[in-house]
Write a protein that holds these residues in place. Structure first.
Motif, PDB file in Angstrom:
ATOM      1  N   TRP A   1       0.850  -1.176   0.000  1.00  7.28           N
ATOM      2  CA  TRP A   1       0.000   0.000   0.000  1.00  7.28           C
ATOM      3  C   TRP A   1       0.894   1.236   0.000  1.00  7.28           C
ATOM      4  O   TRP A   1       2.087   1.159   0.334  1.00  7.28           O
ATOM      5  CB  TRP A   1      -0.918   0.027   1.227  1.00  7.28           C
ATOM      6  CG  TRP A   1      -1.911  -1.121   1.266  1.00  7.28           C
ATOM      7  CD1 TRP A   1      -2.060  -2.100   0.352  1.00  7.28           C
ATOM      8  CD2 TRP A   1      -2.863  -1.373   2.297  1.00  7.28           C
ATOM      9  NE1 TRP A   1      -3.052  -2.963   0.722  1.00  7.28           N
ATOM     10  CE2 TRP A   1      -3.573  -2.541   1.921  1.00  7.28           C
ATOM     11  CE3 TRP A   1      -3.208  -0.744   3.474  1.00  7.28           C
ATOM     12  CZ2 TRP A   1      -4.577  -3.086   2.701  1.00  7.28           C
ATOM     13  CZ3 TRP A   1      -4.214  -1.265   4.264  1.00  7.28           C
ATOM     14  CH2 TRP A   1      -4.905  -2.439   3.868  1.00  7.28           C
TER      15      TRP A   1
ATOM     16  N   GLN B   1      -0.664   5.804   4.485  1.00  8.15           N
ATOM     17  CA  GLN B   1      -1.100   5.440   5.822  1.00  8.15           C
ATOM     18  C   GLN B   1      -1.235   6.705   6.654  1.00  8.15           C
ATOM     19  O   GLN B   1      -0.360   7.565   6.648  1.00  8.15           O
ATOM     20  CB  GLN B   1      -0.110   4.496   6.502  1.00  8.15           C
ATOM     21  CG  GLN B   1      -0.558   4.068   7.907  1.00  8.15           C
ATOM     22  CD  GLN B   1       0.381   3.069   8.544  1.00  8.15           C
ATOM     23  OE1 GLN B   1       1.360   2.659   7.931  1.00  8.15           O
ATOM     24  NE2 GLN B   1       0.098   2.688   9.779  1.00  8.15           N
TER      25      GLN B   1
ATOM     26  N   SER C   1      -6.026   3.612   6.447  1.00  9.84           N
ATOM     27  CA  SER C   1      -5.546   3.728   5.071  1.00  9.84           C
ATOM     28  C   SER C   1      -6.738   3.553   4.141  1.00  9.84           C
ATOM     29  O   SER C   1      -7.722   2.897   4.493  1.00  9.84           O
ATOM     30  CB  SER C   1      -4.478   2.676   4.769  1.00  9.84           C
ATOM     31  OG  SER C   1      -4.071   2.748   3.401  1.00  9.84           O
TER      32      SER C   1
ATOM     33  N   GLN D   1      -6.105   2.402   0.975  1.00  8.55           N
ATOM     34  CA  GLN D   1      -5.408   1.765  -0.140  1.00  8.55           C
ATOM     35  C   GLN D   1      -5.706   0.271  -0.290  1.00  8.55           C
ATOM     36  O   GLN D   1      -5.056  -0.396  -1.088  1.00  8.55           O
ATOM     37  CB  GLN D   1      -3.895   1.934   0.060  1.00  8.55           C
ATOM     38  CG  GLN D   1      -3.434   3.387   0.045  1.00  8.55           C
ATOM     39  CD  GLN D   1      -3.221   3.893  -1.364  1.00  8.55           C
ATOM     40  OE1 GLN D   1      -2.359   3.410  -2.076  1.00  8.55           O
ATOM     41  NE2 GLN D   1      -4.004   4.868  -1.768  1.00  8.55           N
ATOM     42  N   ILE D   2      -6.677  -0.259   0.442  1.00  8.63           N
ATOM     43  CA  ILE D   2      -6.958  -1.687   0.332  1.00  8.63           C
ATOM     44  C   ILE D   2      -7.437  -2.068  -1.062  1.00  8.63           C
ATOM     45  O   ILE D   2      -7.366  -3.225  -1.467  1.00  8.63           O
ATOM     46  CB  ILE D   2      -7.981  -2.112   1.407  1.00  8.63           C
ATOM     47  CG1 ILE D   2      -7.990  -3.637   1.554  1.00  8.63           C
ATOM     48  CG2 ILE D   2      -9.365  -1.573   1.081  1.00  8.63           C
ATOM     49  CD1 ILE D   2      -8.817  -4.125   2.722  1.00  8.63           C
TER      50      ILE D   2
ATOM     51  N   GLN E   1      -8.037  -9.186   0.502  1.00 13.35           N
ATOM     52  CA  GLN E   1      -8.951  -8.114   0.889  1.00 13.35           C
ATOM     53  C   GLN E   1     -10.380  -8.622   1.060  1.00 13.35           C
ATOM     54  O   GLN E   1     -11.111  -8.184   1.958  1.00 13.35           O
ATOM     55  CB  GLN E   1      -8.905  -6.971  -0.127  1.00 13.35           C
ATOM     56  CG  GLN E   1      -9.783  -7.100  -1.363  1.00 13.35           C
ATOM     57  CD  GLN E   1      -9.297  -8.181  -2.323  1.00 13.35           C
ATOM     58  OE1 GLN E   1      -8.129  -8.572  -2.263  1.00 13.35           O
ATOM     59  NE2 GLN E   1     -10.154  -8.641  -3.201  1.00 13.35           N
TER      60      GLN E   1
END
Length: 686
Positions: free
Chosen positions: A442, A445, A482, A484-485, A498
């Protein structure tokens, strides 16, 4: 020794018949000519035909075979009620004595135990198998020592080679009370009543009563007491208290005069499931991860999703009239005041305070969580700004506080030591690959400081908290630091788990029992149970198992994976078992809720009567005393007042056969010649 005359013609049979016909014509011709010696000629023809037929005397040496009497002894669970075992043993001893008294007769005893699982009494199956192993011609009688309750009448033999008798256990004054559950579903919808049909009925010579007490307990809790009518069907609505397996126990008191108390209780296991998972997804702005959340939630048919994306914040002024915008106004009041309790989960995806949700609405969301709701915050860069949700009434319940720092660099999401044991994240290292380094990176954060009460399951840059969980009041909260998953969903650098992570996260927030951090449950397989204890601690205590009869067994568990302790135990009998380790309790029912052996406990010969009558046998009671077994001829009645009959088979084994000619051939010829000469002389004199 026995002897019979047999023929072994010297010529083919058709030729012998032709010669006989010719001889008959000649004798008829002689009679027509009125010859005085026609009868002598006829006798001569018979002598010649006898010589050609070659008659012989066959002698057999026979060894008599003993008659076989079959006794199928029912030793199933219903035969162990009261003194039926002693009755059956006495009846078998009496039968053995009677058979020993008869000459050339032997007894074959076939014991019959409980069928595998809940098959009941397979009496006819045992009888068919016993008959298949014996010569049918030697079977002289069949005795069934049973209570008459069988569950395989359709498997009876097509025919019985000898008289069939039913010798019934039990006594005239027997009675029993039975609790019956009907229309019992395997699962039920949470929040909706499940209707069961319950009936308490008396069998046999029961005392008169109109109502009886009934207790109902769920998961071993304090039972509730009711008075219910006797011998009547009663509709009982039940609302399941929680998801997962719900164990319901129904019981009525056992009276001293009853046959058994095994059928005075019934255990029902109903799996509680949610009808629909109602989710409200609020995206603060369009971004690549928005579709990940939407696709995940829409892919599950059990999820009802309401999704709003704020495309035009109130502060945006571009001169376009409102009535010309193709946008839906955000129904804030309807969603967050009037219908908020209808949602099971609220997700804030990169949402920030823009004046759309007033403080009173956010405080209402906090109250919604406090009373049992669930909120998940997927944080973006705005979470670290002055417009962060943390700086609203929601900040009180969030598990982490932002430090206003945002990291924009690549990092590998990893499980913390706690995350390796927590049910939401345990085993994720192997969910998409062989190990954690197989996950994709990713690139953003938000730095947050985890509160002491929160649980940090995943970490990012420099072991900083990435995924945090917390309980607030009766509800649950999760914070993902975050946005960004979605990179895992796109398969960037091989992606990551995920789908499994977000699925578990949503189910944990819905309080699914399978994802509780501290849990004790049982996975049954027949009478074998796998006892599972999940814990965030390094060690767990022993589990005490309470048997249906009140005795106890202490089991030690071993850690099979981080946070999961197990043992396998073979239960000695079917019934309701209670498990506890001092902190958590669990209840499990092994076997059927109402065993087939105890559905009908009063001894009766009704089901066996058609088979017995077809062989002219009898139905008697063991209570009448010792048996009197007699031998009767085949086809005669095989039962009478105080006695039962068997038909001797007369079976034998041929030890030797001797064949000798009835007369020598020359003697037949000499006799025929003498008769012909006699006919000639008689006719010559005339």
């Amino acid at each position: 020794m026995t002897g019979t005359v047999i023929l072994d013609p010297l010529v083919p049979t058709w030729l012998l018949a032709a010669v006989g016909a010719l001889a008959l014509l000649l004798v008829a011709f002689a009679i027509w000519r009125r010859l005085a010696g026609w009868w002598l000629r006829g006798l001569a023809a018979i002598a010649l035909l006898a010589a050609i037929a070659n008659p012989s005397l066959q002698r057999e040496e026979r060894d008599a075979l003993s008659d076989i009497v079959l006794a199928v002894v029912d030793q199933s669970a219903s035969q162990r009620i009261g003194d039926r075992s002693e009755q059956t043993a006495a009846a078998l001893a009496s039968l053995e004595a009677e058979v020993d008294r008869l000459e050339n007769t032997e007894l074959r005893v076939v014991p019959l135990g409980d069928a595998e699982g809940d098959g009941g009494t397979l009496l006819m199956t045992a009888l068919s198998e016993a008959l298949a192993e014996e010569p049918q011609a030697r079977v002289a009688g069949i005795f069934l020592l049973t209570d008459g309750r069988l569950h395989d009448a359709g498997r009876a033999p097509d025919g019985f080679p000898a008289p069939l008798h039913a010798v019934l256990s039990g006594r005239d004054g027997d009675w029993d009370r039975r609790l019956v559950l009907k229309n019992a579903p395997a699962f039920g919808i949470l929040g909706e009543p499940v209707t069961l049909t319950l009936r308490i009925e008396d069998q046999g010579a029961a005392p008169e009563a109109e109502t009886v007490p009934l207790t109902i307990a769920i998961d071993g809790d304090t039972p509730m007491s009711f008075d219910v009518p006797l011998n009547e069907d009663m509709e009982l609505p039940v609302t399941l208290p929680h998801g997962g397996m719900n164990v319901l126990q129904f019981a009525t008191p056992v009276l001293d005069s009853e046959l058994t108390g095994r059928n005075n209780a019934a255990v029902l296991q109903i799996n509680g499931v949610r009808d629909r998972l109602r989710v409200l997804l609020v995206s603060g702005e369009p971004h690549p991860g928005e579709r990940t959340w939407r696709n995940l939630l829409k892919s599950d048919s059990s999820v009802d999703l309401v999704h709003f994306t704020i495309l035009r914040p109130p502060e945006k002024q571009d001169g376009v009239p409102v009535d010309e915008l193709s946008l839906i106004a955000f129904p804030t009041r309807e969603l967050f005041l009037e219908k908020i309790d209808e949602f099971d989960l609220i997700i804030f995806d990169r949402y920030k305070r823009r004046g759309i949700l007033p403080a009173i609405y956010l405080d209402n969301i906090r109250s919604y969580v406090e009373t049992g709701g669930a909120v998940l915050v997927a944080a973006g860069p705005d979470f670290a700004s002055a417009d962060s949700l943390y700086r609203s009434p929601l900040g009180e319940m969030l598990p982490g506080a932002p430090t206003a720092r945002v990291y924009e660099e690549g990092f590998m999401p990893l499980l913390s030591a706690l995350g390796q044991r927590h049910p939401v994240t345990e085993g994720l290292e192997t969910a998409e690959g062989e190990n954690a380094p197989g996950w994709g990176r990713w690139f953003r954060q938000i730095e947050v400081e985890a509160l002491p009460r929160s649980q940090v399951l995943m970490t990012g840059i420099d072991d900083r908290p990435l995924l945090m969980l917390d309980r607030y009041g009766e509800g649950r909260v999760a914070l993902m630091a975050s946005d960004q998953i979605w990179l895992w969903n796109r398969g960037f650098e091989s992606g990551g788990p995920q789908l499994e992570l977000l699925r578990r996260l949503a189910h944990w927030m819905m309080k699914e029992p399978q994802l509780e951090e501290e849990a004790l449950w049982v996975e049954p397989n027949g009478q074998t149970m796998r006892v599972v204890r999940r814990s965030l601690s390094e060690t767990v205590g022993d589990v005490t198992v309470t048997h249906p009869d009140g005795s106890e067994t202490v089991l030690s568990l071993e850690e099979v994976s981080p946070g999961r302790f197990e043992t396998i135990w073979e239960a000695p009998e079917m019934g309701l078992y209670r498990l506890t380790d001092g902190e958590l309790d669990s209840v499990i029912a092994l076997g059927p809720s109402a065993p087939a052996e105890f559905e009908q406990t009063i001894a009766s010969g009704e089901e066996l009567a058609p088979f017995v009558e077809g062989t002219r046998g009898g139905v008697v009671s063991m209570e009448d005393g010792a048996m009197d077994v007699r031998q009767v001829r085949e086809g005669r009645p095989a039962a009478g007042r105080g006695w039962l009959g068997i038909t001797p088979s007369g079976a034998y084994l041929t030890a030797d056969i001797t064949i000798t000619p009835l007369l020598p051939a020359w003697l037949f010829l000499l006799l025929a010649a003498g008769l012909v000469i006699g006919a000639w002389l008689r006719e010559g004199r005339r």
